[in-house]
Design a protein around this motif. Structure first.
Motif, short mmCIF file in Angstrom:
data_model
loop_
_atom_site.label_atom_id
_atom_site.label_comp_id
_atom_site.label_asym_id
_atom_site.label_seq_id
_atom_site.Cartn_x
_atom_site.Cartn_y
_atom_site.Cartn_z
N UNK A 1 -5.07 13.33 47.82
CA UNK A 1 -3.85 12.95 47.57
C UNK A 1 -3.08 13.30 47.05
N UNK A 2 -3.17 15.25 47.26
CA UNK A 2 -2.23 15.83 47.05
C UNK A 2 -1.32 16.41 47.19
N UNK A 3 -1.86 15.67 49.57
CA UNK A 3 -0.41 16.25 49.87
C UNK A 3 -0.87 14.91 51.08
N UNK A 4 -1.29 13.56 50.93
CA UNK A 4 -0.95 12.54 51.89
C UNK A 4 0.55 11.85 52.11
N UNK A 5 1.10 12.05 51.11
CA UNK A 5 2.49 11.25 50.93
C UNK A 5 3.12 12.45 51.84
N UNK B 90 -11.65 22.13 49.39
CA UNK B 90 -12.36 20.87 47.92
C UNK B 90 -13.89 21.21 47.69
N UNK B 91 -14.73 21.09 48.98
CA UNK B 91 -16.28 21.08 48.38
C UNK B 91 -16.73 22.11 47.30
N UNK B 92 -17.23 21.50 46.76
CA UNK B 92 -17.65 22.14 45.06
C UNK B 92 -18.44 23.49 45.40
N UNK B 93 -18.32 24.50 44.55
CA UNK B 93 -19.07 25.39 44.89
C UNK B 93 -20.70 25.76 43.85
N UNK C 51 -10.58 18.66 59.06
CA UNK C 51 -10.66 17.72 58.16
C UNK C 51 -9.45 16.83 56.86
N UNK C 52 -8.65 18.14 56.74
CA UNK C 52 -7.44 18.22 55.77
C UNK C 52 -6.57 16.81 56.15
N UNK D 183 -0.34 20.43 55.24
CA UNK D 183 -1.35 19.95 55.19
C UNK D 183 -2.36 21.00 54.80
N UNK D 184 -2.56 22.60 55.03
CA UNK D 184 -2.84 23.51 54.76
C UNK D 184 -2.10 24.48 53.85
N UNK D 185 -0.50 24.26 53.41
CA UNK D 185 0.37 25.14 52.37
C UNK D 185 1.09 24.26 51.58
N UNK D 186 0.87 24.44 50.39
CA UNK D 186 1.53 23.94 48.98
C UNK D 186 2.96 24.17 49.26
#
Length: 665
Positions: free
Chosen positions: A274-278, A11-14, A261-262, A112-115
């Motif tokens: 928020x994309x995978x917290x649930x 999530x770090x912006x380039x 850190x994920x 946490x790493x894969x959608x």
């Protein structure tokens, strides 16, 4: 490839500030394995590629990188090389259930790493499940850690992930070995005995080679975006400028590259987004909120855990939160050792001093109970459930935590875990409980620590004990308890037998003192305090054996030497008297006990005192002591008058002898 690298950036912006841009480049340098070919890179782990030995189990020519000079024939040659590396045999795996696998995928940590759209293709049957059980054997750098899974769970997740296609392997061939070396594949990947030979120039910030928008044919094309190339160049410029690569920054980048850190936050950074917290859930409702479902923060973790506990946690060997669905993965020994070293070096305070131990068990127990601070209202203890929410078992604390961190945490929990529900009972260092140890905060906390250290040898706190919890009930093997026992003295050793007959040995007088039937003893007084009244037998038919010292008043040099257990756990008490070594054993038999006394090395004939009482009479083959105790001896005996009563004597020659007594009452 681009999508994978973007995922690794967490999530770090380039298109951020220069320092953030260079950090993104440092991550890419490590993840792409640049330092496997180029010397002179930064102090950052350079990841190796997967082990390709046995790759025919999951061959896919899409895995062969793009080189302009690598024609279709070259790609096929490398593919044939991989196909010629047969995979090792494995035991059959169970059939998987895709529905169960989908649920597990969302629970144990995969999400946490894969959608949810992630899928895997081209694995031979059972191979994907085998890989999920032990991914470190194929990817030892830790990019894919080992999540603890059963074979059935691995098969279920594999069924969910697999598209069912099997690898289409070209005919085996070794013609691709030269290309495998010359293109640099061997610099990152292990394949049987093929050694790396490619040597690339030192890293530079130029736009040539791999960094060119259109890489030349002799280098791999990673399909980098413009922003990715700029971030790598910024990282290289920073390193060349000599900017310090401080340990804190290096650790943070290492944690980011490993995906730590994920799931975990450290110093306010990271944690589930928020994309995978649930996807983080609890296996049952423990009323702990996020603390019951989200992995704990890594803030000051090198100060919190002992080095051994830290290593075990990084290997996924500890389960402190059993109701948390996500499972801590195993990153392998090399990664675990490296992270443990970094955490400890950074987190241990510079002014670290060992805590002086000034606490006492009894006060720790008082504070933990419902009449103290009520620790057991939230925390389990020694396997017993808490009275309320299901927080971690406090008995695990001394096995994992540093006592110094324990004190600091209890003083100010939010310092280490800003969102914790754990209150401070010592706000600003001042004790809430003024009635314990005069409100001395350090001694109170240390007393809790001492109590937890000794929890296996002490009683549970008020509010967690059950009525009769301290009654000792022999089952299977005898129970032996040292205690003050009424009519057996301050050096008594009680022996409780599953057969329901029990006895107490007086180690000071070296003699059997009591026998009884039924219930054994209640140990509450022993575990409560050393200054409690002597214990009394719980059972019935209590009888004073009145066995005198073996050779009566003729010697004063009797010395107790402990006891020895046989295979069944029955003790034989050992002592010396009149220069002889004696083994004295009681065991259930008939309607009472059988006593066996072995005497070794008697230097002269002696009279052994088998029993004493006010009145002893012979009744057939038995001797009756005071109308209650009946004794049958293996040899002849003599009844004689003694000061204050009678004695039952057995004459022994010098040397070795054995006496057997059968007794009932």
């Amino acid at each position: 490839m681009t999508g994978v690298f973007l995922l690794l950036l967490g999530g770090v912006s380039l298109l951020a500030q220069p320092r953030q841009l260079s950090e993104s480049g440092l991550l890419l340098i490590g993840e792409m394995g640049c330092l496997n070919c180029h010397p002179g890179g930064p102090e950052l782990h350079s990841r190796s590629g997967p082990v390709l030995t046995g790759a025919s189990a999951h061959y896919d020519d899409r895995h062969v990188p793009s080189f302009a000079k690598l024609t279709g024939a070259g790609r096929q040659a490398i593919g044939q090389l991989l196909a010629s590396s047969p995979f090792t045999a494995m035991r059959p795996m169970p059939a998987g259930d895709a529905g169960r696998g989908q649920r597990l995928f969302g629970q144990v940590g995969c999400a946490a790493c894969h959608d949810n759209t992630f899928r895997v293709r081209n694995y031979a049957p059972g191979r994907l499940a085998a890989f999920l059980i032990d991914p470190l054997s194929a990817r030892p750098s830790g990019r894919m850690p080992r999540i603890p899974l059963t074979e059935q769970e691995a098969a279920d997740i594999a069924a969910h992930l697999s598209d069912g296609a099997e690898p289409q392997m070209p005919p085996p061939s070794r013609t691709g070995a030269k290309l495998f070396v010359s293109t640099g594949c061997a610099n990152c990947h292990q394949l049987e005995n093929i050694a790396a030979e490619l040597k690339a120039p030192r890293l530079s910030g130029s736009s040539r080679g791999c960094m060119a928008p259109q890489p030349p044919g002799n280098v791999p094309d990673f399909r980098l975006t413009r922003q990715q190339r700029e971030s790598i160049q910024a990282a290289i410029r920073e390193v060349q400028a000599g900017d310090p690569f401080d340990p804190g920054r290096a650790l943070r980048l290492r944690l980011q590259s490993l995906g730590c850190l994920r799931c975990h936050a450290r110093d306010g950074q990271g944690g589930p987004d928020t994309s995978h917290s649930e996807s983080f859930t609890a296996l049952e409702d423990t009323d702990l909120g996020d603390e019951g479902r989200l992995p704990p923060p890594l803030t000051a973790i090198g100060y919190k855990l002992t080095p051994e506990a830290l290593r075990a946690a990084l290997r996924g060997e500890t389960h402190v939160h059993p109701k948390m669905a996500v499972r801590m993965p195993d990153y392998g020994e090399a990664v675990a050792a490296d992270l443990a070293r970094r955490f400890t070096a950074l987190d241990l305070p510079r002014d670290f001093q060992a805590v002086e131990r000034t606490g006492r068990n009894i006060f720790g127990r008082q504070l933990a109970g419902i009449n103290g601070l009520g620790c057991i209202n939230c925390h389990h203890l020694r396997g017993r459930k808490s009275l309320g929410i299901g927080a971690s078992d406090l008995a695990l604390a001394p096995r994992r935590l540093r006592v110094e961190w324990f004190r600091d945490f209890l003083m100010n929990p939010s310092r280490f875990h800003p969102t914790t529900r754990m209150p401070s009972f010592w706000p600003n260092g001042k004790a809430v409980a003024k009635n314990v140890l005069r409100g001395d905060s350090a001694r109170q906390i240390d007393s809790i620590w001492v109590y937890l250290l000794e929890i296996d040898q002490t009683r549970l706190p008020d509010g967690m004990e059950e009525k009769g919890a301290f009654e000792l009930k022999p089952a299977g093997t005898p129970i032996i308890l040292r205690a003050f026992i009424k009519n057996a003295g301050t050096h008594a050793i009680a022996v409780g037998f599953p057969e329901g007959v029990h006895a107490a040995f007086d180690a000071y007088e070296v003699r059997w003192a009591l026998a009884w039937r039924g219930r054994f003893l209640d140990a509450e007084g022993v575990w409560e305090d050393r200054f409690n009244p002597p214990l009394s037998p719980l059972g019935t038919d209590v009888i004073a054996l009145n066995f005198p010292r073996p050779f009566g008043g003729e010697t004063a040099d009797d010395r107790f030497g402990g006891y020895r257990l046989d295979a069944g756990g029955v003790p034989a008490f050992l002592y010396e008297s009149a220069g002889a070594k004696i083994s004295d054993r009681l065991a259930p038999g008939g309607k009472g006990f059988v006593r066996t006394v072995e005497i070794r090395g008697l230097t002269a004939p002696r009279s052994f005192q088998a029993a004493a009482g006010n009145r002893i009479v012979k009744d057939g083959e038995t001797y009756v002591v005071d109308g209650r105790l009946r004794i049958r001896l293996s040899g002849s005996a003599v009844i004689r008058q003694a000061p204050g009563g009678m004695e039952l004597m057995v004459e022994l020659p010098a040397g070795d002898s054995t006496i057997r007594e059968e007794m009932e009452w």
